[in-house]
Design a protein around this motif. Sequence first.
Motif, PDB file in Angstrom:
ATOM      1  N   ASP A 117     153.552  80.748  54.060  1.00  0.00           N
ATOM      2  CA  ASP A 117     152.543  79.922  53.138  1.00  0.00           C
ATOM      3  C   ASP A 117     151.300  79.725  53.817  1.00  0.00           C
ATOM      4  OD1 ASP A 117     150.150  77.832  52.787  1.00  0.00           O
ATOM      5  OD2 ASP A 117     152.463  76.444  52.289  1.00  0.00           O
ATOM      6  N   LEU A 118     150.148  80.722  54.501  1.00  0.00           N
ATOM      7  CA  LEU A 118     149.911  80.502  55.291  1.00  0.00           C
ATOM      8  C   LEU A 118     147.821  79.118  54.505  1.00  0.00           C
ATOM      9  CD1 LEU A 118     148.999  84.503  54.794  1.00  0.00           C
ATOM     10  CD2 LEU A 118     150.384  82.715  56.807  1.00  0.00           C
ATOM     11  N   GLY A 119     148.175  78.930  53.905  1.00  0.00           N
ATOM     12  CA  GLY A 119     146.748  77.231  53.711  1.00  0.00           C
ATOM     13  C   GLY A 119     145.741  78.019  52.378  1.00  0.00           C
ATOM     14  N   ARG A 120     144.857  77.666  52.288  1.00  0.00           N
ATOM     15  CA  ARG A 120     143.887  78.289  52.108  1.00  0.00           C
ATOM     16  C   ARG A 120     142.930  78.789  52.703  1.00  0.00           C
ATOM     17  NH1 ARG A 120     143.520  74.228  47.764  1.00  0.00           N
ATOM     18  NH2 ARG A 120     142.034  75.963  46.363  1.00  0.00           N
ATOM     19  N   PHE A 121     142.049  79.475  52.180  1.00  0.00           N
ATOM     20  CA  PHE A 121     140.926  80.783  52.676  1.00  0.00           C
ATOM     21  C   PHE A 121     139.388  80.558  52.117  1.00  0.00           C
ATOM     22  CE2 PHE A 121     144.896  82.578  53.740  1.00  0.00           C
ATOM     23  CZ  PHE A 121     144.905  82.790  55.052  1.00  0.00           C
ATOM     24  N   ASP A 122     138.537  80.745  52.842  1.00  0.00           N
ATOM     25  CA  ASP A 122     137.245  80.368  52.159  1.00  0.00           C
ATOM     26  C   ASP A 122     137.026  81.812  51.713  1.00  0.00           C
ATOM     27  OD1 ASP A 122     136.229  78.405  53.346  1.00  0.00           O
ATOM     28  OD2 ASP A 122     136.444  78.033  55.011  1.00  0.00           O
ATOM     29  N   ALA A 123     137.264  82.805  51.745  1.00  0.00           N
ATOM     30  CA  ALA A 123     137.678  84.056  51.882  1.00  0.00           C
ATOM     31  C   ALA A 123     138.603  85.109  51.827  1.00  0.00           C
ATOM     32  CB  ALA A 123     136.109  84.522  52.147  1.00  0.00           C
ATOM     33  N   VAL A 124     138.644  86.309  50.767  1.00  0.00           N
ATOM     34  CA  VAL A 124     139.698  87.250  50.717  1.00  0.00           C
ATOM     35  C   VAL A 124     138.672  88.065  50.992  1.00  0.00           C
ATOM     36  CG1 VAL A 124     141.879  88.263  49.510  1.00  0.00           C
ATOM     37  CG2 VAL A 124     141.217  85.663  49.655  1.00  0.00           C
ATOM     38  N   ALA A 125     140.064  89.496  51.370  1.00  0.00           N
ATOM     39  CA  ALA A 125     138.950  91.046  51.671  1.00  0.00           C
ATOM     40  C   ALA A 125     140.491  91.029  51.225  1.00  0.00           C
ATOM     41  CB  ALA A 125     138.588  91.332  52.820  1.00  0.00           C
TER      42      ALA A 125
END
Length: 226
Positions: A117-125
């Motif tokens: 569980d890494l939480g949420r992100f503002d962007a993914v590449a």
Amino acid sequence: MTSPTGDLHDGGRPRDRTGQAEAFDAIGDRYDEAFPHKEGQIAATDWLVETLPAGSRVLDLGCGTGLPTARRLAEAGLEVVGVDLSAAMVALARENVPEAEFHHADIADLRPGGPLDLGRFDAVAAFFSLLMLPRAEIPVALLTIRQLLTPGGRFALSMVEADVDDVPIPFLGGRIRVSGYPRARLREVVEEARFGIVEESSRTYAPDGADVPPEEHLFLRCTRLD
């Protein structure tokens, strides 16, 4: 093709990717030597840097050695988390970008309720990482990416343009299995996963000294639709 919430192999588990990981473990830092020119990837990374506030969280999915993506994002003041299937690549990434956080994991581990569980992100590449999956698993991976993103989050994707599904190919002295789509179908798959495509570009690429012919690399700059 399975639906994004349907079963995959053996009751929902992804196909074993041990061989894929071993191929990249064996390559190590030779990967950066074989693929030195990454202008398309750098341009897509710069789009993230230019459109995200400092301190934004970014996931580098299939981070490889951390070069150039994770380093470029970290140098721009973004909080970078990288994930890769290859333990050797993760070790190199930690050396190359010590200010970022890296995990040895499969994208399937990042699904809601999964072991990481890494939480949420503002962007993914996701630069050339989804092509390592069978086509049946790519919509599932896109759904996972969408769930990891905050509303309106950015998504930078690159794939090799090819009408193939889980086909073995020679790669830097080893073998890996790859999948791809014609560009029109790739757009459909991404849009079906509820991403809006902001911009599309392509580049012809020939790896230095590699045993593969020139490829057409597709780059999509996307946002999560709500």
